[in-house]
Scaffold this motif. Structure first.
Motif, short mmCIF file in Angstrom:
data_model
loop_
_atom_site.label_atom_id
_atom_site.label_comp_id
_atom_site.label_asym_id
_atom_site.label_seq_id
_atom_site.Cartn_x
_atom_site.Cartn_y
_atom_site.Cartn_z
N GLU A 283 38.28 -7.50 -19.70
CA GLU A 283 36.70 -7.50 -19.61
C GLU A 283 36.31 -8.50 -19.62
N LEU A 284 37.39 -9.88 -19.60
CA LEU A 284 36.05 -11.11 -19.33
C LEU A 284 35.74 -10.98 -17.42
N THR A 285 37.01 -10.52 -16.82
CA THR A 285 37.35 -10.47 -15.69
C THR A 285 35.92 -10.01 -15.18
N ARG A 286 35.84 -8.72 -15.26
CA ARG A 286 34.80 -7.42 -15.00
C ARG A 286 33.29 -7.86 -15.41
N ALA A 287 33.20 -9.01 -16.58
CA ALA A 287 31.82 -9.21 -16.66
C ALA A 287 32.24 -10.79 -15.78
N ILE A 288 32.48 -11.45 -15.20
CA ILE A 288 32.53 -12.21 -14.12
C ILE A 288 32.18 -11.74 -13.20
N ALA A 289 33.23 -10.99 -12.72
CA ALA A 289 32.52 -10.41 -10.89
C ALA A 289 31.34 -9.69 -11.42
N GLU A 290 30.50 -8.85 -12.56
CA GLU A 290 29.36 -8.13 -12.77
C GLU A 290 28.44 -9.84 -12.63
N VAL A 291 28.47 -10.43 -12.55
CA VAL A 291 27.90 -11.60 -12.76
C VAL A 291 27.97 -12.49 -11.24
N MET A 292 28.30 -12.18 -10.88
CA MET A 292 28.52 -13.17 -9.59
C MET A 292 28.35 -12.37 -8.77
N GLY A 293 28.30 -10.89 -8.64
CA GLY A 293 28.41 -10.20 -7.47
C GLY A 293 29.34 -10.00 -7.00
N LEU A 294 30.41 -9.70 -7.80
CA LEU A 294 31.87 -9.93 -6.58
C LEU A 294 32.77 -8.43 -6.96
N GLU A 295 33.28 -8.13 -5.67
CA GLU A 295 34.03 -6.51 -6.20
C GLU A 295 35.54 -6.86 -6.57
N VAL A 296 36.01 -6.32 -7.96
CA VAL A 296 37.77 -7.07 -7.75
C VAL A 296 38.80 -5.90 -7.83
N ARG A 297 39.41 -5.30 -7.81
CA ARG A 297 40.40 -4.42 -8.91
C ARG A 297 41.59 -5.36 -8.84
N ILE A 298 42.14 -4.70 -10.57
CA ILE A 298 42.92 -5.30 -11.31
C ILE A 298 43.98 -4.83 -11.30
N GLU A 299 44.97 -5.11 -11.01
CA GLU A 299 46.39 -4.72 -11.09
C GLU A 299 46.85 -5.56 -11.93
N LEU A 300 48.00 -4.79 -12.17
CA LEU A 300 48.80 -4.92 -13.88
C LEU A 300 50.23 -4.41 -13.60
N ALA A 301 51.09 -5.96 -14.05
CA ALA A 301 52.43 -5.14 -13.16
C ALA A 301 53.53 -6.36 -14.44
N THR A 302 54.31 -6.60 -14.49
CA THR A 302 55.70 -7.08 -15.15
C THR A 302 54.72 -8.67 -14.91
N TRP A 303 55.75 -9.90 -15.92
CA TRP A 303 54.69 -10.81 -15.65
C TRP A 303 55.73 -11.41 -13.66
N SER A 304 56.70 -11.19 -14.28
CA SER A 304 57.28 -11.95 -12.92
C SER A 304 56.88 -11.68 -12.14
N ALA B 124 35.77 -21.93 -7.75
CA ALA B 124 35.32 -21.94 -7.99
C ALA B 124 34.05 -20.90 -8.34
N GLN B 125 34.38 -20.25 -7.77
CA GLN B 125 33.38 -18.44 -8.10
C GLN B 125 33.68 -18.69 -9.36
N PHE B 126 34.90 -17.88 -9.95
CA PHE B 126 35.17 -17.21 -11.40
C PHE B 126 34.68 -18.42 -12.23
N SER B 127 35.28 -19.94 -12.04
CA SER B 127 34.55 -21.14 -12.41
C SER B 127 33.04 -20.85 -13.30
N GLU B 128 32.35 -20.50 -12.17
CA GLU B 128 30.94 -20.61 -11.97
C GLU B 128 30.05 -19.16 -13.72
N GLY B 129 31.25 -17.94 -12.69
CA GLY B 129 30.81 -17.18 -13.58
C GLY B 129 31.25 -17.22 -14.84
N LEU B 130 32.99 -17.58 -15.53
CA LEU B 130 32.78 -18.35 -16.42
C LEU B 130 32.06 -19.21 -17.91
#
Length: 576
Positions: free
Chosen positions: A66-87, A232-238
């Motif tokens: 949810e935090l990533t999507r909120a940052i993408a919204e305020v910064m006008g970024l297009e993101v694709r979230i991919e979840l897998a095992t941590w390694s 820097a873009q994600f830091s500014e959005g945060l």
């Protein structure tokens, strides 16, 4: 064969159109490639609740998502979230297949390969063990043991970097690590505290418990070295989300005690559905009434779970504070004891030497004594020694009060105690805060105050909270605070009042002052737990807290306790 005139015309019309289509094909392909390149691939762990996980429909969910999507919204970024095992996602970041990880713990060793944004959370790492396993206090106690860690996790990195003679056993997820430990395999698990507690409850692993918390690590976005623009873009959005309060709302929704206390939503939904089905079979015509009753029951149960969870958190904080205070108090006791032993001897020695010094003064006149004339020092040394002795005795009293306050308190609420003494001890503990806040602090203790039944340390905590709140309400040092006690024979209760001349409280906020996490000082760092915890303690003692205030006219808080033993309704297990 000669083509017909109509065919020739048709060829002339179609040829330019075909040429235009052929020219446009590379442009379209290039546009699609550019569009693909503009999508930022954000990686995360597929089973790390409540931070990030795949929900029942296989979609990314959790705090990080949810935090990533909120940052993408305020910064006008297009993101694709991919979840897998941590390694896998970590290797993806290292190889460039993933642009940024939305949750990675910071360490100095990791900065050699990755750059980190400012943290958006703090993750506590805990040592989990099976119930009945010998307790440990640190990683040093795990030498020679088999310790389960998540593959590629920060704790896996740490064990590989340190020469601790610990054998790491790796798994793909925290859930696998906890299941192995619960099944009796290996000795301990070194995992993130909140996900481990969350998963233990979800998987029903009741034989596991955290036994130590050796690390607290910063947790945030991370990129490969050289990708500073994206970071820097994600830091500014945060930063934007933090300044607008949206980050705090997301944090509270996923990581706050309310969400933790509510448990796993789909289990409660299943329970509600089962009960509703039974009600439909039994009383079809009364479905609306029964549905409303069920919602009230669920809300009451949720509130109770939230309060218990917050009480556990607060108890853990107070226990940690108690250990720190006890250690400091012990270290102060040694030099203060030496002063208490030697100062009376020095005072007696000076009294014995004074006739000799006086005789020398009369025969030879004034002389230097300690860098100053003896005629001056003979009148100042005795009060100096007395003041030093009095100050040392005051240090001893304060240290004693701190040790009493930090001592593990009993759940027994049946001690006979003097509320005047409780108030005196509490004000001594916060004397420095009082002196920094106001020049006008007054006390009035009623004579022959009847005894009340309860727990001294816990009531001291209540008085400390009330006095500190009064100090924080003052706007300048000319405003004052008054603490007083009295006995009301009409209701046979002992009352303690803390009245300040500070900014006051709006009428609409008075009824919510004891609600968990409600505060009128959020911008100053207030958490809204002090009065909530105090109200719980007072309720256990069969008493009550009442508030009277108007904006600009100060606030009066009244603590009322029954004379004698608390009523049977008080529950000593509810510990804030």
């Amino acid at each position: 064969m000669i083509a017909s005139p109509r065919l020739i015309v048709l060829r002339h019309r179609l040829l330019p159109l075909l040429l235009a289509l052929l020219a446009a094909l590379p442009l379209a392909a290039r546009g699609q490639a550019e569009e693909a390149e503009s999508v930022i691939v954000v990686g995360g762990d597929r089973y790390h609740p409540p931070y990030e996980f795949l929900d029942d429909e296989g979609q990314p969910a959790g705090y990080n998502v949810e935090l990533t999507r909120a940052i993408a919204e305020v910064m006008g970024l297009e993101v694709r979230i991919e979840l897998a095992t941590w390694s896998e996602v970590r290797r993806g970041l290292e190889s460039g297949e993933i642009d940024i990880l939305q949750g990675m713990s910071y360490s100095e060793a990791r900065t050699q390969a990755f750059d980190f944004a400012p943290p958006h959370a703090i993750v506590h790492q805990s040592i989990f063990a099976r119930r009945g396993t010998p307790p440990v206090e640190s990683l040093e106690a795990l030498r020679g043991q088999e310790v389960i860690v998540q593959r590629g996790d920060i704790m896996h990195d740490f064990l590989l970097e340190q020469d601790l003679d610990i054998r790491p056993i790796t798994t793909d997820t925290h859930a696998d690590a906890l299941r192995s430990l619960a099944a009796g395999q290996h000795d301990y698990a070194l995992v993130a505290n909140l996900p481990a507690l969350y998963l233990s409850r979800e998987l029903g692993l009741t034989n596991l418990e955290p036994v130590a918390r050796p690390f607290s690590l910063r947790y945030g976005y991370a990129v490969r070295h050289g990708n500073a623009d994206l970071l820097a873009q994600f830091s500014e959005g945060l930063a934007i989300l933090k300044n607008t309060g949206r980050h705090q709302a997301i944090y509270d929704r996923w990581l706050g005690p309310l969400e933790q206390a509510e448990g796993i939503p789909w289990k409660r939904i299943g329970l509600v559905g089962a009960v509703l089905s039974a009600l439909l079979l039994l009383v079809l015509g009364g479905i609306v009434v029964w549905n409303r009753m069920l919602k009230r029951q669920v809300a009451a149960h949720t509130e109770e779970l939230r309060q218990r969870q917050q009480q556990l958190i607060q108890a853990d904080k107070m226990a940690s504070l108690g250990i720190l205070v006890s250690g400091v108090a012990h270290e102060i006791n040694n030099p203060s004891g030496l002063l208490l032993l030697n100062l009376p001897v020095l005072r007696d020695a000076y009294d014995d030497a004074r006739p000799i010094l006086e005789a020398h003064y009369r025969e030879h006149g004034d002389f230097s004594f300690g860098g100053l004339p003896y005629s001056r020092m003979r009148d100042e040394i005795p009060p100096m020694l007395d003041e030093m002795l009095e100050g040392t005795q005051r240090i001893k009293r304060i240290v004693g009060d701190l040790k009493d306050f930090a001592r593990q308190d009993s759940r027994d609420l049946d001690d006979a105690l003097d509320l005047n003494q409780v108030a005196r001890t509490a004000t001594r503990l916060v004397d420095n805060s009082i002196r920094q806040a106001t020049d006008h602090f007054a006390t009035h203790y009623a004579a022959e105050l009847p005894k009340v039944r309860g727990n001294t340390q816990r009531l001291e905590q209540v008085v400390i909270n009330l006095v500190l709140n009064a100090c924080q309400a003052l706007e300048h040092r000319d405003q004052g605070i008054r603490l007083s006690t009295r006995h009301d024979p009409a209701v046979d209760r002992v009352l303690l009042e803390v009245a300040d001349q500070g900014r006051g409280i709006p009428a609409e906020a008075l009824n919510r002052l004891t609600d968990p996490f409600f505060t009128t000082r959020r911008e100053c760092g207030g958490t809204g737990l002090g009065l909530s915890v105090s109200a719980g303690i007072v309720h256990e003692h069969g008493g009550e807290l009442t508030f009277a205030s108007r904006p600009g006219e100060g606030t009066t808080v009244t603590l009322s306790l029954p004379v004698g033993k608390p009523p049977p309704s008080a529950n000593p297990r509810r510990r804030p």
